[in-house]
Design a protein around this motif. Structure first.
Motif, PDB file in Angstrom:
ATOM      1  N   TYR A 299      -4.260  -0.709  12.302  1.00  0.00           N
ATOM      2  CA  TYR A 299      -3.763  -2.055  11.950  1.00  0.00           C
ATOM      3  C   TYR A 299      -3.637  -2.194  10.438  1.00  0.00           C
ATOM      4  N   GLY A 300      -4.652  -1.752   9.716  1.00  0.00           N
ATOM      5  CA  GLY A 300      -4.622  -1.865   8.261  1.00  0.00           C
ATOM      6  C   GLY A 300      -3.446  -1.130   7.644  1.00  0.00           C
ATOM      7  N   ILE A 301      -3.200   0.097   8.104  1.00  0.00           N
ATOM      8  CA  ILE A 301      -2.096   0.898   7.567  1.00  0.00           C
ATOM      9  C   ILE A 301      -0.746   0.330   7.985  1.00  0.00           C
ATOM     10  N   ASP A 302      -0.605  -0.001   9.263  1.00  0.00           N
ATOM     11  CA  ASP A 302       0.689  -0.431   9.800  1.00  0.00           C
ATOM     12  C   ASP A 302       1.143  -1.775   9.247  1.00  0.00           C
ATOM     13  N   PHE A 303       0.212  -2.722   9.073  1.00  0.00           N
ATOM     14  CA  PHE A 303       0.607  -4.078   8.701  1.00  0.00           C
ATOM     15  C   PHE A 303       0.428  -4.386   7.213  1.00  0.00           C
ATOM     16  N   TYR A 304      -0.529  -3.729   6.551  1.00  0.00           N
ATOM     17  CA  TYR A 304      -0.816  -4.106   5.166  1.00  0.00           C
ATOM     18  C   TYR A 304      -0.880  -2.932   4.191  1.00  0.00           C
ATOM     19  N   ASP A 305      -0.781  -1.708   4.687  1.00  0.00           N
ATOM     20  CA  ASP A 305      -0.973  -0.534   3.832  1.00  0.00           C
ATOM     21  C   ASP A 305      -2.339  -0.583   3.160  1.00  0.00           C
ATOM     22  N   LEU A 306      -3.326  -1.019   3.928  1.00  0.00           N
ATOM     23  CA  LEU A 306      -4.711  -1.089   3.460  1.00  0.00           C
ATOM     24  C   LEU A 306      -5.580  -0.146   4.277  1.00  0.00           C
ATOM     25  N   GLU A 307      -6.553   0.452   3.613  1.00  0.00           N
ATOM     26  CA  GLU A 307      -7.525   1.274   4.324  1.00  0.00           C
ATOM     27  C   GLU A 307      -8.654   0.369   4.803  1.00  0.00           C
ATOM     28  N   LEU A 308      -8.763   0.216   6.117  1.00  0.00           N
ATOM     29  CA  LEU A 308      -9.785  -0.637   6.709  1.00  0.00           C
ATOM     30  C   LEU A 308     -10.797   0.212   7.466  1.00  0.00           C
ATOM     31  N   GLU A 309     -12.063  -0.161   7.338  1.00  0.00           N
ATOM     32  CA  GLU A 309     -13.148   0.593   7.979  1.00  0.00           C
ATOM     33  C   GLU A 309     -14.025  -0.362   8.784  1.00  0.00           C
ATOM     34  N   ALA A 310     -14.031  -0.199  10.104  1.00  0.00           N
ATOM     35  CA  ALA A 310     -14.830  -1.056  10.973  1.00  0.00           C
ATOM     36  C   ALA A 310     -16.292  -0.633  10.951  1.00  0.00           C
ATOM     37  N   ASP A 311     -17.181  -1.610  10.810  1.00  0.00           N
ATOM     38  CA  ASP A 311     -18.624  -1.339  10.833  1.00  0.00           C
ATOM     39  C   ASP A 311     -19.129  -1.611  12.245  1.00  0.00           C
ATOM     40  N   THR A 312     -18.985  -0.624  13.114  1.00  0.00           N
ATOM     41  CA  THR A 312     -19.361  -0.808  14.521  1.00  0.00           C
ATOM     42  C   THR A 312     -20.874  -0.823  14.731  1.00  0.00           C
TER      43      THR A 312
END
Length: 261
Positions: free
Chosen positions: A47-60
């Motif tokens: 989602y981060g790459i496709d919509f915002y070009d952001l690297e997102l990391e989920a803290d599961t």
């Protein structure tokens, strides 16, 4: 309060701990499920790459169930809320909501519903930049007698016009918010373009005694109105507080609109 209401409250008081206890066993199994964690991490990253070009990391490791709509104290096992870190400098934290309803066979697979908070990235970055640039002068204000700067907020243009966030993210990914080197250019480019806009600073002036509180309040106001060039450009919202319950409440708004950003 009638008998029926008392009875209903009594039943709820008994059921909530029982329901929470019943859910906790299955809940713990979901939280430890590596397949679920991996799917959540993959969906957030994509989602981060496709919509915002952001690297997102989920803290599961720190995710939790959402509240039940009817009984907020009871966890809703059909939804998960997951903290998400935006990778960059400075780092930013948002949250992702997942549906995790069981299918007819009882299997649960996460499905991303939304990620909340990315729209606030612009305000966060510009406020961070403002604090870096004015660190020394803001510290001097905060150290005045009885004065505490409670909140500093710089609004971004992307907060008014969502499409502009992509330009801001490009500068963020290029590392331009790491320090205040690019302060003037970034503020001119990304700060709110509303007419007469100024950053907002909320200030509390406190004293244990009302007479000294008024003196401290007036001293701070006089300092802001002095026109000294070291005072950061901002709209100052000032209020007083005292440990004396019946003390007078003083408030004032002052615009310091000097040159520059």
């Amino acid at each position: 309060m009638n008998v029926r209401t008392v009875l209903n409250l009594f039943i709820v008081a008994i059921l909530i701990p029982l329901l929470s206890g019943c859910l906790s066993k299955e809940g713990r199994a979901i939280m430890k499920n590596d397949d679920i964690k991996e799917q959540i991490e993959e969906q957030v990253s994509a989602y981060g790459i496709d919509f915002y070009d952001l690297e997102l990391e989920a803290d599961t490791d720190d995710m939790e169930f959402g509240p039940d709509q009817k009984f907020p104290l009871v966890k809703n096992m059909d939804e998960l809320r997951v903290p998400v870190k935006v990778i960059g400098v400075p780092a930013f934290v948002v949250s992702a909501d997942f549906s995790i309803k069981a299918d007819k066979d009882g299997k649960r697979e996460p499905s991303l519903m939304e990620i909340e908070g990315i729209e606030e990235l612009g305000d966060f970055l510009l406020t961070h930049l403002y604090l870096l640039h004015h660190e020394k002068d803001l510290k001097a204000l905060d150290e005045m007698d009885g004065v505490h700067l409670e909140e500093v907020l710089v609004k971004s243009e992307s907060a008014q016009e969502g499409s502009l966030i992509y330009s801001l993210i490009e500068d963020y990914n290029d590392g331009k918010f790491r320090n205040a080197v690019h302060y003037d250019k970034l503020m001119a480019k990304h700060q709110s373009q509303l007419p007469n806009y100024l950053p907002k600073i909320t200030v509390n002036v406190f004293s244990s005694k009302e007479d000294t509180m008024r003196e401290k309040f007036e001293n701070f106001v006089a300092h802001l109105e002095s026109g000294h060039t070291s005072i950061p450009r901002a709209e100052y919202h000032i209020y007083s507080s005292s440990s004396e319950e019946d003390s007078e409440k003083l408030t004032k708004e002052i615009r310091v609109d000097g040159k520059g950003l």
